[in-house]
Write a protein that holds these residues in place. Structure first.
Motif, PDB file in Angstrom:
ATOM      1  N   UNK A  61       0.837  -1.192   0.000  1.00  0.00           N
ATOM      2  CA  UNK A  61       0.000   0.000   0.000  1.00  0.00           C
ATOM      3  C   UNK A  61       0.877   1.249   0.000  1.00  0.00           C
ATOM      4  N   UNK A  62       0.672   2.184  -0.919  1.00  0.00           N
ATOM      5  CA  UNK A  62       1.484   3.404  -0.932  1.00  0.00           C
ATOM      6  C   UNK A  62       1.185   4.282   0.279  1.00  0.00           C
ATOM      7  N   UNK A  63       2.194   5.037   0.724  1.00  0.00           N
ATOM      8  CA  UNK A  63       2.020   5.894   1.893  1.00  0.00           C
ATOM      9  C   UNK A  63       0.976   6.979   1.661  1.00  0.00           C
ATOM     10  N   UNK A  64       0.729   7.343   0.402  1.00  0.00           N
ATOM     11  CA  UNK A  64      -0.230   8.413   0.113  1.00  0.00           C
ATOM     12  C   UNK A  64      -1.677   7.982   0.290  1.00  0.00           C
ATOM     13  N   UNK A  65      -1.919   6.676   0.415  1.00  0.00           N
ATOM     14  CA  UNK A  65      -3.309   6.202   0.499  1.00  0.00           C
ATOM     15  C   UNK A  65      -3.995   6.666   1.786  1.00  0.00           C
ATOM     16  N   UNK A  66      -3.294   6.612   2.912  1.00  0.00           N
ATOM     17  CA  UNK A  66      -3.893   7.004   4.185  1.00  0.00           C
ATOM     18  C   UNK A  66      -4.421   8.428   4.187  1.00  0.00           C
ATOM     19  N   UNK A  67      -3.629   9.419   3.767  1.00  0.00           N
ATOM     20  CA  UNK A  67      -4.148  10.793   3.714  1.00  0.00           C
ATOM     21  C   UNK A  67      -5.323  10.964   2.754  1.00  0.00           C
ATOM     22  N   UNK A  68      -5.296  10.251   1.630  1.00  0.00           N
ATOM     23  CA  UNK A  68      -6.421  10.331   0.697  1.00  0.00           C
ATOM     24  C   UNK A  68      -7.690   9.781   1.342  1.00  0.00           C
ATOM     25  N   UNK A  69      -7.560   8.668   2.018  1.00  0.00           N
ATOM     26  CA  UNK A  69      -8.709   8.069   2.686  1.00  0.00           C
ATOM     27  C   UNK A  69      -9.238   8.981   3.784  1.00  0.00           C
ATOM     28  N   UNK A  70      -8.339   9.630   4.508  1.00  0.00           N
ATOM     29  CA  UNK A  70      -8.769  10.546   5.563  1.00  0.00           C
ATOM     30  C   UNK A  70      -9.615  11.680   5.001  1.00  0.00           C
ATOM     31  N   UNK A  71      -9.273  12.158   3.829  1.00  0.00           N
ATOM     32  CA  UNK A  71     -10.071  13.218   3.194  1.00  0.00           C
ATOM     33  C   UNK A  71     -11.471  12.706   2.858  1.00  0.00           C
ATOM     34  N   UNK A  72     -11.553  11.486   2.373  1.00  0.00           N
ATOM     35  CA  UNK A  72     -12.876  10.935   2.041  1.00  0.00           C
ATOM     36  C   UNK A  72     -13.691  10.683   3.305  1.00  0.00           C
ATOM     37  N   UNK A  73     -13.036  10.267   4.380  1.00  0.00           N
ATOM     38  CA  UNK A  73     -13.741  10.050   5.637  1.00  0.00           C
ATOM     39  C   UNK A  73     -14.270  11.359   6.210  1.00  0.00           C
ATOM     40  N   UNK A  74     -13.685  12.474   5.774  1.00  0.00           N
ATOM     41  CA  UNK A  74     -14.186  13.794   6.173  1.00  0.00           C
ATOM     42  C   UNK A  74     -15.224  14.310   5.181  1.00  0.00           C
ATOM     43  N   UNK A  75     -15.739  13.417   4.326  1.00  0.00           N
ATOM     44  CA  UNK A  75     -16.839  13.689   3.394  1.00  0.00           C
ATOM     45  C   UNK A  75     -16.433  14.517   2.167  1.00  0.00           C
ATOM     46  N   UNK A  76     -15.155  14.650   1.904  1.00  0.00           N
ATOM     47  CA  UNK A  76     -14.765  15.339   0.668  1.00  0.00           C
ATOM     48  C   UNK A  76     -15.120  14.458  -0.526  1.00  0.00           C
ATOM     49  N   UNK A  77     -15.702  15.021  -1.587  1.00  0.00           N
ATOM     50  CA  UNK A  77     -16.076  14.198  -2.747  1.00  0.00           C
ATOM     51  C   UNK A  77     -14.870  13.500  -3.373  1.00  0.00           C
ATOM     52  N   UNK A  78     -15.080  12.268  -3.785  1.00  0.00           N
ATOM     53  CA  UNK A  78     -14.026  11.496  -4.443  1.00  0.00           C
ATOM     54  C   UNK A  78     -13.439  12.280  -5.622  1.00  0.00           C
ATOM     55  N   UNK A  79     -14.293  12.907  -6.404  1.00  0.00           N
ATOM     56  CA  UNK A  79     -13.820  13.611  -7.595  1.00  0.00           C
ATOM     57  C   UNK A  79     -12.881  14.761  -7.247  1.00  0.00           C
ATOM     58  N   UNK A  80     -13.112  15.416  -6.119  1.00  0.00           N
ATOM     59  CA  UNK A  80     -12.200  16.477  -5.691  1.00  0.00           C
ATOM     60  C   UNK A  80     -10.856  15.895  -5.257  1.00  0.00           C
ATOM     61  N   UNK A  81     -10.885  14.734  -4.638  1.00  0.00           N
ATOM     62  CA  UNK A  81      -9.649  14.107  -4.153  1.00  0.00           C
ATOM     63  C   UNK A  81      -8.798  13.621  -5.321  1.00  0.00           C
ATOM     64  N   UNK A  82      -9.438  12.968  -6.282  1.00  0.00           N
ATOM     65  CA  UNK A  82      -8.681  12.434  -7.421  1.00  0.00           C
ATOM     66  C   UNK A  82      -8.478  13.470  -8.517  1.00  0.00           C
ATOM     67  N   UNK A  83      -9.313  14.523  -8.519  1.00  0.00           N
ATOM     68  CA  UNK A  83      -9.174  15.581  -9.511  1.00  0.00           C
ATOM     69  C   UNK A  83      -9.828  15.293 -10.836  1.00  0.00           C
ATOM     70  N   UNK A  84     -10.626  14.236 -10.909  1.00  0.00           N
ATOM     71  CA  UNK A  84     -11.268  13.924 -12.190  1.00  0.00           C
ATOM     72  C   UNK A  84     -12.544  13.133 -11.966  1.00  0.00           C
ATOM     73  N   UNK A  85     -13.399  13.140 -13.006  1.00  0.00           N
ATOM     74  CA  UNK A  85     -14.632  12.363 -12.968  1.00  0.00           C
ATOM     75  C   UNK A  85     -14.975  11.951 -14.399  1.00  0.00           C
ATOM     76  N   UNK A  86     -15.271  10.675 -14.582  1.00  0.00           N
ATOM     77  CA  UNK A  86     -15.715  10.183 -15.883  1.00  0.00           C
ATOM     78  C   UNK A  86     -17.160  10.588 -16.102  1.00  0.00           C
ATOM     79  N   UNK A  87     -17.483  10.979 -17.344  1.00  0.00           N
ATOM     80  CA  UNK A  87     -18.862  11.334 -17.701  1.00  0.00           C
ATOM     81  C   UNK A  87     -19.075  10.981 -19.165  1.00  0.00           C
TER      82      UNK A  87
END
Length: 293
Positions: A61-87
């Motif tokens: 598991x990369x070290x960056x995964x934990x901080x990304x998950x913490x942002x999602x647990x704080x209800x930040x939208x996935x698309x904001x965290x990853x910076x993209x959304x398929x449509x």
């Protein structure tokens, strides 16, 4: 006092185990906890979700995964965290200040495809384009078309500019800061719009309420303020044989239909994949063709 979010899984263990732990942690936060965990992990690894599932489940598991998950647990939208959304058939850059594209909005493109059949709209207008969502998806669908996207938000237009260039649509897509159809000239074969339609007193999930721009969500006490402004503009902007397709809230079909019919437009309803009323297709009354909703 609101309880703190669960502690994210530590990095260093295998991806497979981390995904299972993250899914459990995300279950109270998201309706799609496993998908969220996979998207965050793929982003942390710098690979596609497909590559993650097929090739990387046994990676560390990369070290960056934990901080990304913490942002999602704080209800930040996935698309904001990853910076993209398929449509539809495209991938859009998104971030704070823009409405996150929803799969339900693809109903508008589906309705347009059905309306034109084997024909092709030549000119497309997207009122409230956000990051270019409907405009750029429609231009990708019809390679011979050109279009204009209008939005009042400079933040949204900055993302739309980035997306039109990244998708190679710079020569076919124009962008304009504006107030719905005011100041727009010409007649368009296809007009698309996903305006704000949430009443100011309605409850929203934390990830929407606390992160996405209120100007792209709320439209007065009944959620109809922007439809009242858009509807009178449509007859002037709609070319003969064309269609204006507007996204609506699940309870707004009758009210918005009345606003459109008051402009001598014929209206048909289209449901999304969940069976909810999602889009109204407005044409000139003399050109009405009965369509299955």
């Amino acid at each position: 006092m609101t309880a703190p979010p669960p502690t994210p899984p530590a990095s260093g263990r295998g991806v497979r185990v981390a995904l299972a732990s993250a899914t459990t942690a995300l279950t109270p936060v998201s309706a799609t906890p496993r998908l969220d965990a996979e998207l965050l992990m793929a982003h942390a690894l710098g690979v596609s979700r497909e590559t993650l599932l097929l090739q990387r489940l046994d990676s560390p598991t990369p070290h960056s995964f934990g901080p990304l998950l913490a942002r999602r647990l704080a209800h930040e939208p996935i698309a904001y965290i990853t910076g993209s959304r398929a449509f539809w058939t495209i991938e859009l850059a998104v971030g704070p200040g823009v409405l996150v594209p929803r799969a339900d909005s693809e109903t508008l493109i589906e309705a347009a495809v059905e309306h034109f059949g084997k024909g092709n709209p030549k000119t497309i207008l997207d009122l409230g384009t956000g990051p270019g969502t409907l405009l750029l998806a429609a231009l990708d669908q019809w390679p011979g078309a050109t279009g204009l996207g209008v939005d009042a938000s400079p933040e949204a237009l900055a993302y739309a500019e980035r997306n039109r260039l990244a998708l190679g649509l710079g020569a076919r897509a124009s962008l304009q800061r504006g107030d719905w159809g005011e100041g727009v000239s010409g007649a368009f074969d296809l007009i698309l719009s996903n305006p704000p339609y949430i009443g100011t007193g309605e409850e929203l999930p934390a990830e929407v309420r606390d992160h996405e721009p209120g100007a792209a969500l709320f439209a007065g006490s009944d959620g109809l303020d922007d439809y009242r402004r858009i509807a009178p503009q449509l007859p002037r902007l709609l070319a003969p044989g064309g269609a204006a397709i507007l996204e609506i809230g699940a309870t707004q079909a009758a009210a918005v239909t009345a606003l459109l019919e008051a402009q001598s437009l014929a209206v048909a309803l289209r449901h999304d994949l969940g069976g909810r009323p999602r889009a109204l297709i407005a044409t000139r009354s003399s050109e009405l063709v009965t369509r299955r909703s």
